[in-house]
Design an enzyme around this catalytic site. Structure first.
Site, short mmCIF file in Angstrom:
data_model
loop_
_atom_site.label_atom_id
_atom_site.label_comp_id
_atom_site.label_asym_id
_atom_site.label_seq_id
_atom_site.Cartn_x
_atom_site.Cartn_y
_atom_site.Cartn_z
N LYS A 20 0.84 -1.20 0.00
CA LYS A 20 0.00 0.00 0.00
C LYS A 20 0.88 1.25 0.00
O LYS A 20 2.10 1.17 0.22
CB LYS A 20 -0.94 -0.07 1.20
CG LYS A 20 -1.92 -1.26 1.14
CD LYS A 20 -2.79 -1.35 2.39
CE LYS A 20 -3.78 -2.48 2.31
NZ LYS A 20 -4.64 -2.55 3.53
N TYR A 60 -12.19 -2.92 -3.39
CA TYR A 60 -12.73 -3.00 -2.03
C TYR A 60 -14.25 -2.93 -1.99
O TYR A 60 -14.83 -2.54 -0.99
CB TYR A 60 -12.13 -1.88 -1.17
CG TYR A 60 -10.71 -2.15 -0.69
CD1 TYR A 60 -10.41 -3.27 0.10
CD2 TYR A 60 -9.67 -1.27 -0.99
CE1 TYR A 60 -9.12 -3.52 0.55
CE2 TYR A 60 -8.36 -1.52 -0.53
CZ TYR A 60 -8.11 -2.64 0.24
OH TYR A 60 -6.83 -2.88 0.71
N ASN A 123 -1.79 -0.20 7.32
CA ASN A 123 -1.26 -1.55 7.60
C ASN A 123 -0.42 -2.14 6.45
O ASN A 123 -0.27 -3.34 6.31
CB ASN A 123 -2.37 -2.49 8.06
CG ASN A 123 -3.46 -2.69 7.03
OD1 ASN A 123 -3.37 -2.21 5.91
ND2 ASN A 123 -4.50 -3.43 7.40
N HIS A 126 -1.67 -5.58 1.39
CA HIS A 126 -2.93 -6.30 1.14
C HIS A 126 -2.60 -7.72 0.68
O HIS A 126 -1.64 -7.93 -0.06
CB HIS A 126 -3.74 -5.61 0.04
CG HIS A 126 -4.83 -6.47 -0.52
ND1 HIS A 126 -6.06 -6.60 0.10
CD2 HIS A 126 -4.87 -7.32 -1.59
CE1 HIS A 126 -6.80 -7.47 -0.59
NE2 HIS A 126 -6.10 -7.92 -1.62
N GLU A 137 -8.79 -10.52 -8.18
CA GLU A 137 -7.99 -9.32 -7.96
C GLU A 137 -6.83 -9.22 -8.95
O GLU A 137 -6.51 -8.13 -9.43
CB GLU A 137 -7.50 -9.29 -6.51
CG GLU A 137 -8.65 -9.08 -5.52
CD GLU A 137 -8.27 -9.32 -4.07
OE1 GLU A 137 -7.08 -9.60 -3.77
OE2 GLU A 137 -9.18 -9.22 -3.21
N1 UDP Z 1 -9.63 -1.09 7.26
C1 UDP Z 1 -9.73 0.10 7.97
N2 UDP Z 1 -10.45 0.10 9.12
C2 UDP Z 1 -11.09 -1.01 9.60
C3 UDP Z 1 -10.99 -2.20 8.86
C4 UDP Z 1 -10.26 -2.21 7.70
O1 UDP Z 1 -9.17 1.11 7.58
O2 UDP Z 1 -11.73 -0.93 10.66
C5 UDP Z 1 -8.85 -1.12 6.02
C6 UDP Z 1 -7.45 -1.72 6.22
O3 UDP Z 1 -6.54 -1.05 5.35
C7 UDP Z 1 -7.68 -3.15 5.76
C8 UDP Z 1 -8.63 -2.93 4.59
O4 UDP Z 1 -9.50 -1.90 5.04
O5 UDP Z 1 -6.47 -3.78 5.39
C9 UDP Z 1 -9.44 -4.13 4.18
O6 UDP Z 1 -10.12 -4.64 5.29
P1 UDP Z 1 -10.18 -6.21 5.56
O7 UDP Z 1 -11.14 -6.44 6.68
O8 UDP Z 1 -10.44 -6.92 4.27
O9 UDP Z 1 -8.71 -6.53 6.10
P2 UDP Z 1 -7.48 -7.30 5.42
O10 UDP Z 1 -8.04 -8.39 4.56
O11 UDP Z 1 -6.68 -6.29 4.64
O12 UDP Z 1 -6.68 -7.84 6.59
MG MG Z 2 -9.51 -8.30 3.06
#
Ligand code: UDP
Ligand code: MG
Length: 160
Positions: A20, A60, A123, A126, A137
C-alpha cells in the site's frame, strides 16, 4: 508428517499482494517483497502503479458500506502502490499468515504488519482472502501481457 493424499489434492493458487502507499513511502518495498520471495513462492507479476479511485472502489467493493470506506479509498489512492501476483500451493492462506492480522497491534511479531506497522488504517500490505478473490484481484489489477509464466531454478529445492 508427510501426507501424500493431502499433497495431491492441494492446488496451485494465486494471490494478489499489494504494498500500500504507506509501505512504498516508508521504503519497505524490498523488505516486503523479500518475505514472499524467501518463503518460496513464485512471482508472476510486479508493477508500481498509482491507482485511480474507480479501481480502488472496485477492489474493495465488499467494504463499500463500511464507515471507513471513504478513508480507505483516499489512503489506497494517495500514492503509488506495488502490485504483485504470487503463485504457489497454499499461497493464499500462507500469504495471509505472513502478512498478519488486519490490526497491526494484534498482528504477531514476525508477520509483516506485526513487525512494520501500528494502525489498521496504515497496515502497509494487502493479501487476497481466498483463491477465488486471488484470481479476481489479479485480473482486476493486471492487464493481459503483464503476467509472466516461468520456472524458477530453485523449484526442485523447494518441492520434492
Ligand atoms: N480497514 C480500515 N479500518 C477497519 C478495517 C479495515 O481502515 O476498521 C482497512 C485496512 O486497510 C484493511 C482494509 O480496510 O487492510 C481491508 O479490510 P479487511 O477487513 O479486508 O482486512 P485485510 O483483509 O486487509 O486484513
Ligand atoms: Mg480483506
Amino acid at each position: 508428517i508427510f501426507l501424500p493424499h493431502l499433497m495431491a489434492s492441494m492446488e496451485v493458487e494465486e494471490s494478489y499482494i499489494m504494498i500500500k502507499p504507506d509501505g512504498v513511502q516508508r521504503g519497505l518495498v524490498g523488505e516486503i517483497i523479500s518475505r514472499f520471495e524467501k518463503k518460496g513462492f513464485k512471482l508472476k507479476g510486479l508493477k508500481l502503479f498509482h491507482c485511480p479511485k474507480q479501481l480502488a472502489e472496485e477492489h474493495y467493493k465488499d467494504l463499500s458500506s463500511k464507515p471507513f470506506f471513504p478513508k480507505l479509498i483516499t489512503y489506497i489512492t494517495s500514492g503509488p502502490v506495488v502490485c504483485m501476483a504470487w503463485e504457489g500451493v497454499g499461497v493464499v492462506a500462507s500469504a495471509r499468515k505472513l502478512i498478519g492480522a488486519t490490526n497491526p497491534l494484534q498482528a504477531e511479531p514476525g508477520t509483516i504488519r506485526g513487525d512494520l506497522a501500528v494502525q489498521t488504517g496504515r497496515n502497509v500490505v494487502h493479501g487476497s482472502d481466498s483463491p477465488e478473490n486471488g484470481k479476481r484481484e489479479i485480473a482486476l489489477w493486471f492487464k493481459e501481457g503483464e503476467l509472466t509464466e516461468w520456472t524458477p531454478v530453485q523449484t526442485p529445492w523447494l518441492v520434492e
